[in-house]
Design a protein around this motif. Sequence first.
Motif, short mmCIF file in Angstrom:
data_model
loop_
_atom_site.label_atom_id
_atom_site.label_comp_id
_atom_site.label_asym_id
_atom_site.label_seq_id
_atom_site.Cartn_x
_atom_site.Cartn_y
_atom_site.Cartn_z
N VAL A 78 0.71 -1.30 0.08
CA VAL A 78 -0.06 0.16 -0.14
C VAL A 78 0.78 1.26 -0.08
N GLY A 79 1.94 1.31 0.81
CA GLY A 79 2.84 2.52 0.74
C GLY A 79 3.10 2.95 2.25
N GLY A 80 4.50 2.78 2.38
CA GLY A 80 4.87 3.15 3.92
C GLY A 80 6.33 3.06 4.11
N SER A 81 6.84 3.30 5.14
CA SER A 81 8.19 3.27 5.36
C SER A 81 8.51 2.99 6.74
N LEU A 82 9.40 1.78 6.94
CA LEU A 82 9.84 1.30 8.27
C LEU A 82 11.27 1.54 8.36
N PHE A 83 11.58 2.00 9.66
CA PHE A 83 13.12 2.10 10.11
C PHE A 83 13.84 0.77 9.74
N THR A 84 13.14 -0.40 10.08
CA THR A 84 13.88 -1.71 9.88
C THR A 84 14.04 -1.99 8.44
N GLY A 85 13.07 -1.96 7.58
CA GLY A 85 13.23 -2.15 6.33
C GLY A 85 14.14 -1.07 5.38
N ASP A 86 13.93 0.15 6.03
CA ASP A 86 14.80 1.27 5.18
C ASP A 86 16.17 1.06 5.40
N CYS A 87 16.58 0.37 6.74
CA CYS A 87 18.05 0.13 6.92
C CYS A 87 18.67 -0.61 5.65
N LEU A 88 17.98 -1.31 4.91
CA LEU A 88 18.54 -1.91 3.90
C LEU A 88 19.06 -1.04 2.81
N ALA A 89 18.53 0.15 2.70
CA ALA A 89 18.91 1.26 1.86
C ALA A 89 20.27 1.62 1.94
N TYR A 90 21.17 1.17 2.82
CA TYR A 90 22.35 1.49 3.07
C TYR A 90 23.33 0.79 2.23
N LEU A 91 22.86 -0.10 1.66
CA LEU A 91 23.38 -0.96 0.49
C LEU A 91 24.07 -0.12 -0.73
N ALA A 92 22.97 1.03 -0.94
CA ALA A 92 23.27 2.09 -1.87
C ALA A 92 24.69 2.80 -1.38
N MET A 104 21.56 8.99 6.66
CA MET A 104 21.04 9.03 7.94
C MET A 104 19.97 10.07 8.36
N LYS A 105 19.77 11.17 7.56
CA LYS A 105 18.71 12.21 7.76
C LYS A 105 17.40 11.42 7.32
N ASN A 106 17.34 10.48 6.00
CA ASN A 106 16.14 10.00 5.64
C ASN A 106 15.73 8.90 6.94
N LEU A 107 16.94 8.14 7.39
CA LEU A 107 16.51 6.89 8.15
C LEU A 107 15.91 7.60 9.52
N GLY A 108 16.66 8.68 10.11
CA GLY A 108 16.09 9.45 11.01
C GLY A 108 14.81 9.80 11.22
N LEU A 109 14.46 10.46 9.83
CA LEU A 109 13.13 11.00 9.61
C LEU A 109 12.10 9.74 9.70
N VAL A 110 12.59 8.80 8.92
CA VAL A 110 11.56 7.55 9.04
C VAL A 110 11.24 6.85 10.46
N TRP A 111 12.29 7.20 11.36
CA TRP A 111 12.29 6.68 12.72
C TRP A 111 11.25 7.64 13.32
N ILE A 112 11.27 8.75 13.07
CA ILE A 112 10.60 9.70 13.97
C ILE A 112 8.93 9.54 13.54
N GLY A 113 8.76 9.52 11.91
CA GLY A 113 7.32 9.07 11.47
C GLY A 113 6.98 7.73 12.13
N ASN A 114 7.81 6.75 12.16
CA ASN A 114 7.14 5.45 12.70
C ASN A 114 6.76 5.89 14.20
N LEU A 115 7.57 6.69 14.97
CA LEU A 115 7.15 6.81 16.32
C LEU A 115 5.71 7.50 16.41
N LEU A 116 5.47 8.62 15.64
CA LEU A 116 4.28 9.42 15.58
C LEU A 116 3.33 8.58 15.24
N GLY A 117 3.50 7.69 14.26
CA GLY A 117 2.27 6.67 13.82
C GLY A 117 1.95 5.56 14.63
#
Length: 270
Positions: A78-92, A104-117
């Motif tokens: 459906v669409g969403g981001s998780l800190f845990t899944g987005d960690c994989l993006a470090y491969l890039a 780091m900024k992207n992952l930090g924002l995802v973590w904050i968004g996850n907490l708020l949600g």
Amino acid sequence: MSKMCLDTTECTEAIVKLGIKKVSYPALKVLILGFMGGMFIGLSAIGNLIANQTIGGGLGKIVGSCVFPVGLILVVLVGGSLFTGDCLAYLAWFEGKVDFNKMMKNLGLVWIGNLLGSIFTAFVAYTGGQFESKALADFAVNVATHKVHLGFTEALASAFLCNVLVALAVWFSFAAKDMIGKIFAIWFPIMLFILGGYQHVVANMTYISVGKILSPESYTFVEMVKHFIPVTIGNFLSGSIFLPLVYRTLYLKKHHHADEEISETKKAEC
């Protein structure tokens, strides 16, 4: 005839492309995606609590482990981001495709968004009477209190194993080209993570938020922070470093060398 699924090298390359794509998102989009991811996992976490408490015993745990994967399925399909899944993006980043600070900024924002949600979902569920049953409320508080009082090393190690499974579920989902394939690819690793009782920082955001709402005196905000630190680190170590480095070594380095050899052969022929 087109292939029914991607092979391991193609999946690894798809993860690299995901990382490049993720860091290009504006901050507001990242936060909103993170919020939705936290909400989806929060709903799954509450479903897991209900199954465990109402059914009870081993059967309740099995049913709860079957319910919980719906959260990640929603995130992926459906669409969403998780800190845990987005960690994989470090491969890039390991491939030199993206800037470290942007990652780091992207992952930090995802973590904050996850907490708020997660907090939003816990509060709305509580307001909606989800925990009116004293038995369910007590069970939810006990789960949250147990998590908060885990030792640093125990929480970190459990979180490391958690994101081996969660990140691989996301990785595995890239192999499938159809919806049913993606659902099954996600289902079984997530089911195993719940059966193992490992620590997932986003799920724990909901469990601990629910526990704090139901019983504010059970633990302090400082204790909550002390819990989230090792769980975040453990999830990060396996999802951002361990798995990307392993699969980069297995599937990308050889691929790069093969490309270089082909290029050198063509130059020699010319």
